[in-house]
Every structure is written in structure tokens, then in C-alpha cells.
Design a protein around this motif. Sequence first.
Motif, mmCIF file in Angstrom:
data_model
loop_
_atom_site.group_PDB
_atom_site.id
_atom_site.type_symbol
_atom_site.label_atom_id
_atom_site.label_comp_id
_atom_site.label_asym_id
_atom_site.label_seq_id
_atom_site.Cartn_x
_atom_site.Cartn_y
_atom_site.Cartn_z
ATOM 1 N N ILE A 122 0.866 -1.072 0.151
ATOM 2 C CA ILE A 122 -0.073 0.003 -0.004
ATOM 3 C C ILE A 122 0.857 1.292 0.163
ATOM 4 C CG2 ILE A 122 -1.846 1.312 1.229
ATOM 5 C CD1 ILE A 122 -2.839 -1.471 2.019
ATOM 6 N N LEU A 126 0.934 4.465 -2.613
ATOM 7 C CA LEU A 126 0.192 5.761 -2.092
ATOM 8 C C LEU A 126 1.278 6.672 -2.875
ATOM 9 C CD1 LEU A 126 -1.241 5.139 1.347
ATOM 10 C CD2 LEU A 126 -2.452 5.589 -1.009
ATOM 11 N N ALA A 148 -9.794 17.731 -3.891
ATOM 12 C CA ALA A 148 -10.227 16.541 -4.168
ATOM 13 C C ALA A 148 -9.134 15.408 -4.182
ATOM 14 C CB ALA A 148 -11.067 16.191 -5.639
ATOM 15 N N TYR A 151 -8.261 12.704 -1.859
ATOM 16 C CA TYR A 151 -9.404 11.582 -2.041
ATOM 17 C C TYR A 151 -9.207 10.773 -3.147
ATOM 18 C CZ TYR A 151 -11.223 14.349 1.904
ATOM 19 O OH TYR A 151 -11.306 14.860 2.943
ATOM 20 N N VAL A 153 -7.311 8.196 -3.701
ATOM 21 C CA VAL A 153 -7.052 6.912 -3.410
ATOM 22 C C VAL A 153 -8.580 6.211 -2.840
ATOM 23 C CG1 VAL A 153 -6.345 7.585 -1.110
ATOM 24 C CG2 VAL A 153 -5.703 5.305 -1.962
ATOM 25 N N HIS A 154 -9.284 7.312 -2.282
ATOM 26 C CA HIS A 154 -10.644 6.593 -1.762
ATOM 27 C C HIS A 154 -11.498 6.425 -2.997
ATOM 28 C CE1 HIS A 154 -8.805 8.995 1.380
ATOM 29 N NE2 HIS A 154 -9.652 8.208 2.425
ATOM 30 N N MET A 155 -11.466 7.258 -3.990
ATOM 31 C CA MET A 155 -12.292 7.038 -5.109
ATOM 32 C C MET A 155 -11.816 5.728 -5.800
ATOM 33 S SD MET A 155 -12.250 10.770 -7.010
ATOM 34 C CE MET A 155 -11.530 12.074 -6.106
ATOM 35 N N VAL A 157 -10.266 3.097 -4.695
ATOM 36 C CA VAL A 157 -10.495 1.978 -3.776
ATOM 37 C C VAL A 157 -12.120 1.754 -4.064
ATOM 38 C CG1 VAL A 157 -10.606 1.136 -1.514
ATOM 39 C CG2 VAL A 157 -8.746 2.074 -2.294
ATOM 40 N N GLY A 158 -12.780 2.708 -4.019
ATOM 41 C CA GLY A 158 -14.461 2.438 -4.072
ATOM 42 C C GLY A 158 -14.755 1.697 -5.443
ATOM 43 N N ALA A 159 -14.026 2.204 -6.597
ATOM 44 C CA ALA A 159 -14.178 1.567 -7.893
ATOM 45 C C ALA A 159 -14.168 -0.102 -7.627
ATOM 46 C CB ALA A 159 -13.448 2.072 -8.832
ATOM 47 N N VAL A 161 -13.688 -1.971 -4.573
ATOM 48 C CA VAL A 161 -14.609 -2.869 -3.626
ATOM 49 C C VAL A 161 -16.110 -2.666 -4.078
ATOM 50 C CG1 VAL A 161 -15.262 -2.452 -1.235
ATOM 51 C CG2 VAL A 161 -12.890 -2.090 -1.876
ATOM 52 N N VAL A 183 -15.468 10.076 -13.173
ATOM 53 C CA VAL A 183 -15.594 10.495 -11.646
ATOM 54 C C VAL A 183 -14.271 11.133 -10.989
ATOM 55 C CG1 VAL A 183 -15.261 9.417 -9.281
ATOM 56 C CG2 VAL A 183 -17.294 8.654 -11.216
ATOM 57 N N ALA A 187 -13.911 15.332 -10.595
ATOM 58 C CA ALA A 187 -13.701 15.632 -9.201
ATOM 59 C C ALA A 187 -12.370 16.207 -8.853
ATOM 60 C CB ALA A 187 -13.421 14.118 -8.297
ATOM 61 N N HIS B 154 -20.220 3.678 -5.670
ATOM 62 C CA HIS B 154 -18.655 3.352 -5.760
ATOM 63 C C HIS B 154 -17.765 4.455 -5.016
ATOM 64 C CE1 HIS B 154 -20.433 1.316 -9.109
ATOM 65 N NE2 HIS B 154 -19.342 0.623 -8.934
ATOM 66 N N GLY B 158 -16.200 3.859 -1.381
ATOM 67 C CA GLY B 158 -14.820 4.009 -1.179
ATOM 68 C C GLY B 158 -14.166 4.910 0.094
ATOM 69 N N ALA B 162 -11.549 2.799 2.133
ATOM 70 C CA ALA B 162 -10.128 3.363 1.916
ATOM 71 C C ALA B 162 -9.539 4.029 3.349
ATOM 72 C CB ALA B 162 -10.107 4.267 0.690
#
Lengths: 190, 190
Positions: A122, A126, A148, A151, A153-155, A157-159, A161, A183, A187, B154, B158, B162
Motif C-alpha cells: 500500500i 500511495l 479532491a 481523496y 485513493v478513496h475514489m 478503492v471504491g471502484a 470494492v 469520476v 472530481a 462506488h 470508497g 479506503a
Amino acid sequence: MARSRITPEREAELYAAVLDLLGEVGYDALTMDAVATRTKSSKATLYRQWGSKPELVVRALRSNKPVAFEEIDTGSLRGDFHAMVAATDDCQLEKDSALMRGLAQAIHGNPDLHQAMRELLIAPELTGLDAMLRRAVERGEVREGHPALPYVVHMTVGAFVARLLIEDVPPDRAFLSDYVDAVVLPALGL
Amino acid sequence: MARSRITPEREAELYAAVLDLLGEVGYDALTMDAVATRTKSSKATLYRQWGSKPELVVRALRSNKPVAFEEIDTGSLRGDFHAMVAATDDCQLEKDSALMRGLAQAIHGNPDLHQAMRELLIAPELTGLDAMLRRAVERGEVREGHPALPYVVHMTVGAFVARLLIEDVPPDRAFLSDYVDAVVLPALGL
């Protein structure tokens, strides 16, 4: 470094065997004995080279990544993201999703595995992502301090998961490519 | 419907006990016997009311949600998202994250639990979110067919995953509120 004692070819062979075993039996049932038998090496060699099972497994996973963020520098952020997506293939994404699913389960009971994943898998991702985003800021594509930026990395990971959780299918290239355009880039103001 | 035979107060009491047990022993070790003992009810009653352990657990989780998307309609999309965030509290988010973490692990070995979560927890959320987004389109806040519309879920997933995976902390209200403004709304063109 101890790891340099074996050839890159032999290392690749070992990592492939570890990933095969991981897919077959899962992390908890994967033993250093089984890896030694499968790869016709001694357990002593495995421990000398990798120190521990979590480190061996995580280095095998890392070797499996088609490309690292740090190797990509196309000259535009959109280009960089799409180069990442293009470097993967759907079959690989499906196998990776299955492996990561099993590992997500295993990290609950294995803090040393969680730690190795953070440090070896990870954290470098990053760092690579940060460098990619910093270049975009330096080129003036994304405004310095854009809200943004922390974030991305959050976007991302969301894709991965949510696709598995909700649609019950692993992400594929077409989906990831569309997600980047629909997205991640908007963003960031692109 | 069988469920109507017990009072809402008794139902709430039962659900609270199930969630306590779930936090204490985890899904796999949670038995209908333990729930019956803890709640001073008979196993026959539990099965008559809920049919099965996964359904009982998932209904308890659902009862635990501070607010459902469908109950929120503030007149603007930004208002709706922030009303969702405001309805949660940090302590609850922390407890929920711990429970969901354990359940994410349990669904691998329990397809009936996965199925119950999809039907009773995820599907209603998706329906509520879709309705919220549809209202925003009807008000003209978001363009019909906006490419980010299918990905709101998504982005949201995330934020939760995340944060736990990378930062190892559960999401809190300040983080979620910032994420809505920095990611979700801009991706939708707001």
C-alpha cells in the motif's frame, strides 16, 4: 541484500508458485513447507531470503502487479490514469480480485500480514500516486491544494470494492476506464 | 406478517441484543441459542419471527441505521447528502465499522448471509440513493444521464473502505462531510 542471492528468473518462479498456492489454499493454510515443496527449495532458503511468510506472500503479490504508478509518466494526468488501466488485463484483474478478497479476510487474524501489506504494497502505491498527482499540479493541470487531491485513493478503492460488493463482479478495464473519465478526473476539476 | 406479533419496543430490544452479541463473539460464533438466552425468548419464537440467523442479523443491522436515504428529502442534493452525514454520529460510525468489518469477513463463508445483506441492506440503500439522485435530476441540479450518476455508490463505498484500509481509522462525520463536498458533488458537476 540477501534477496540478491537468487536470480530474478528464479525469484519470479517462486513468486508465481506462491500466488498459485495462495489461490488454491488461501493464506492461512499456505505453509512455508508447501512453498518449499512446490518450488523445490529449502525452507531455510525461503526464510533467509524473505524472513517470514507474510513478507514472502506480499512480495509475491507485488511482483504480480502489471505496472507501478512510479513507472508511468505520460505527460498528462488523464494519460497517466489511462496508462495504468491499459497496463492491466481483465483476466489478471479477475485473478487479483479473488486473491485480494481472500487476503482481506486473512488480515483480520494476521496483524503481521496487515503490516507487511501496508509497508510493501500500500505505501509504495500511495507514494507513486502522490508523485503522479504532484506532477499534474506542477504542470498546472490540477490546482495546488485542490480539495479532491487527498481523496483520489478513496475514489479508486471504491471502484474496486463497490463493484465486487454490489455488482459481485471484478472490475474490468472498460469499467475502470469509464470510472476515471466519469469520476476521478471531473472530481479533480479536469 | 409474522413479524407484527411482537411490539416495536420488544423488536428494538431484540435487535440491540443481537448487535451486542455480534460485536462480542462475531457472526460465526453467534447462535440462535445465545440470542434466545440473552433476550429471554424461545428459539421457536426467533425462527418464527425471522426465519433464519442471517435474516435476524441483517434486520438487526438495518434497524441500527440512524436514517435511510428514503426518509431524506431536503430539496437539494447537497442538502440531502449532508443530512445523511449529519444523521450519523462518530461513535455510531465507529461501532458500525467494527461490525461491518467482521461481517465482511463472515460473508465469505456464509453465502446465505451475503444474500440476506444484498436483499435487506444493500438493495434498499441503492433504491433510496437512486431516488435521491433522480430527484436531483428532476430539479435540474444534475444533468439527465450524467456519466458520474451510476458511480455515486462506488465513490461512497470508497470513502468508508479506503479510510479503514489505508488510514486504519473509521470514517467520521467531518471526513464524510468533506468528502461529499470535495468528491461526490464535484464529480456530479455541482
